[in-house]
Design a protein around this motif. Structure first.
Motif, PDB file in Angstrom:
ATOM      1  N   HIS A 129       0.825  -1.207   0.000  1.00 19.77           N
ATOM      2  CA  HIS A 129       0.000   0.000   0.000  1.00 19.77           C
ATOM      3  C   HIS A 129       0.860   1.258   0.000  1.00 19.77           C
ATOM      4  O   HIS A 129       0.603   2.189  -0.773  1.00 19.77           O
ATOM      5  CB  HIS A 129      -0.941   0.018   1.201  1.00 19.77           C
ATOM      6  N   LEU A 133       2.333   1.863  -3.384  1.00 20.88           N
ATOM      7  CA  LEU A 133       1.412   2.494  -4.326  1.00 20.88           C
ATOM      8  C   LEU A 133       1.155   3.948  -3.962  1.00 20.88           C
ATOM      9  O   LEU A 133       1.149   4.827  -4.834  1.00 20.88           O
ATOM     10  CB  LEU A 133       0.090   1.719  -4.373  1.00 20.88           C
ATOM     11  N   THR A 144     -10.780  -3.966  -7.682  1.00 22.13           N
ATOM     12  CA  THR A 144      -9.453  -4.039  -7.103  1.00 22.13           C
ATOM     13  C   THR A 144      -9.595  -4.119  -5.590  1.00 22.13           C
ATOM     14  O   THR A 144     -10.687  -3.961  -5.052  1.00 22.13           O
ATOM     15  CB  THR A 144      -8.624  -2.801  -7.506  1.00 22.13           C
ATOM     16  N   THR A 162      -5.999   0.294  -3.506  1.00 19.21           N
ATOM     17  CA  THR A 162      -5.809   1.114  -4.707  1.00 19.21           C
ATOM     18  C   THR A 162      -6.536   2.439  -4.583  1.00 19.21           C
ATOM     19  O   THR A 162      -5.960   3.514  -4.805  1.00 19.21           O
ATOM     20  CB  THR A 162      -6.319   0.368  -5.958  1.00 19.21           C
ATOM     21  N   VAL A 202      -5.013  -1.340 -12.982  1.00 19.92           N
ATOM     22  CA  VAL A 202      -4.683  -2.466 -12.111  1.00 19.92           C
ATOM     23  C   VAL A 202      -4.550  -3.752 -12.932  1.00 19.92           C
ATOM     24  O   VAL A 202      -5.466  -4.123 -13.664  1.00 19.92           O
ATOM     25  CB  VAL A 202      -5.772  -2.664 -11.032  1.00 19.92           C
ATOM     26  N   ASP A 237      -1.047  -0.415 -10.608  1.00 15.13           N
ATOM     27  CA  ASP A 237      -1.075  -1.248  -9.413  1.00 15.13           C
ATOM     28  C   ASP A 237      -0.768  -2.653  -9.911  1.00 15.13           C
ATOM     29  O   ASP A 237      -1.604  -3.318 -10.498  1.00 15.13           O
ATOM     30  CB  ASP A 237      -2.449  -1.181  -8.746  1.00 15.13           C
ATOM     31  N   SER A 263       5.165   1.751 -11.404  1.00 11.30           N
ATOM     32  CA  SER A 263       4.294   0.668 -10.941  1.00 11.30           C
ATOM     33  C   SER A 263       4.585   0.363  -9.488  1.00 11.30           C
ATOM     34  O   SER A 263       5.706   0.553  -9.013  1.00 11.30           O
ATOM     35  CB  SER A 263       4.524  -0.610 -11.769  1.00 11.30           C
TER      36      SER A 263
END
Length: 368
Positions: free
Chosen positions: A59, A62, A81, A85, A127, A153, A174
């Motif tokens: 997490h 991202l 997702t 996300t 994603v 993601d 990414s």
């Protein structure tokens, strides 16, 4: 009778992990980008064929990947997702604009992206799902046309390639997860993958409170550094990753042999031109054809000590905290209401796959 769970973490031989961490008692260097952290970054960069910066979990990887792009306004994304996300988008002060998915591979529907673009749109956050890769070429085309950033993601896409090109080389950046349930894990962990080596210093700063050096901090940031103990687990697991993927492939092939011709069940299949990691085996259940709903099938499996998972369900746009954002996503909602991921992990036995499939087939409706 022992349960068959939807996933189980792969672990290296105990002695190998102990040997790897033994030096920590001598050095006393447990975190702050120690020697094991540095070694894992280098090894992963070599394995994944791109630049890698480690983070404490997927997490925060991202979140910081998005933060590093300096975005504003709206980003187009998918509600199909894990909630991480959408959290990462909103935590960066951005507005998620939900795009539907395609019914073939469950990734963002690139034919519906452009109509959602406004003068506030700054990026596409797409994603990769169940090891299925987004239509990266079309997304690149759209992003270039409208001058948008592209963030992937890639939590489900460790080690994958599209047309022999490593997945971390698509888009601007990414993020990937090394959670204990993933194909490759560091117990908890994650990484950012990127082509532009100039991002390295910025990402190092973002995972260390924004510090440039011990006396200079340029922006507000978090503590997102991976510890040496987690890096050690990653180094041990990396030795076995290709073997783990081969084991998963064998199990997926067995699932397909069993379920491909079952009326009312749509099985996962590898995309063409993708080197898959076989991370999940989802099926979509059509109640009218199969005879049981997805939820009824879950209960049947549970009665036989088999734990499957409704993944992804619900859609992130249907959680209370995100209902204020509009979402015209009928395909995503239909898939979410009917999808089920079956048990899949490297140490699952072929006989257990057969048992699961036989239970499923025992309740199928006959196709007259």
């Amino acid at each position: 009778m022992m349960n068959i769970n939807v996933t189980r973490s792969s672990l290296p031989p105990f002695e190998e992990y102990i040997k790897k961490i033994k030096g920590l008692w001598e050095s006393g260097w447990l975190t702050n980008c120690g020697v094991l952290h540095q070694e894992l970054e280098e090894r992963l960069s070599s394995y994944l064929k791109t630049n890698v910066s480690l983070f404490t979990n997927g997490h925060l990887a991202l979140y910081n990947a998005i933060k590093a792009m300096n975005l504003t306004g709206e980003v187009i994304t998918t509600p199909f997702t894990f909630i991480s996300t959408t959290h990462a988008i909103v935590q960066n002060g951005l507005t998620p604009v939900f795009c539907d998915i395609n019914p073939i591979d469950y990734t963002i529907d690139t034919t519906k992206i452009e109509k959602l673009i406004t003068n506030k749109t700054s990026a596409i956050v797409a994603v990769h799902v169940y090891g299925n890769i987004c239509n990266v070429l079309k997304i690149k085309e759209i992003a270039k046309k409208y001058n948008l950033k592209v963030i992937y993601d890639a939590a489900h896409a460790f080690g994958e390639k599209y047309n022999k090109n490593p997945i971390g080389n698509f888009g601007d950046i990414s993020a990937i997860s090394f959670h204990a349930t993933k194909v490759f894990h560091t117990i908890e962990g994650g990484a950012i993958l990127y082509k532009d080596s100039q991002l390295k210093d910025k990402l190092c700063s973002l995972r260390n409170f924004g510090f440039i050096n011990s006396e200079k901090c340029e922006e507000i940031a978090m503590n997102a550094k991976m510890s040496e103990f987690h890096a050690a687990m990653g180094l041990c697991n990396l030795e076995y990753i290709d073997n783990q993927i081969e084991k998963r492939k064998r199990l997926v092939n067995r699932y397909q042999e069993n379920l491909d011709n079952v009326f009312g069940i749509k099985s996962w299949h590898k995309q063409e031109n993708v080197d898959s990691n076989y991370i999940y085996f989802p099926i979509v259940v059509n109640k009218e054809e199969f005879g049981l709903s997805r939820d009824e099938l879950i209960e049947l499996l549970k009665d036989n000590n088999i734990n499957a998972r409704k993944y992804f369900y619900p859609l992130t746009c249907d959680f209370e905290c995100y209902k204020k954002y509009s979402a015209d996503v009928p395909i995503a909602r239909n898939i979410s209401n009917n999808i089920l991921t079956l048990p899949l992990y490297a140490d699952l036995e072929i006989e257990q796959v057969d048992k699961i499939c036989n239970i499923i087939k025992s309740r199928r409706k006959k196709n007259d």
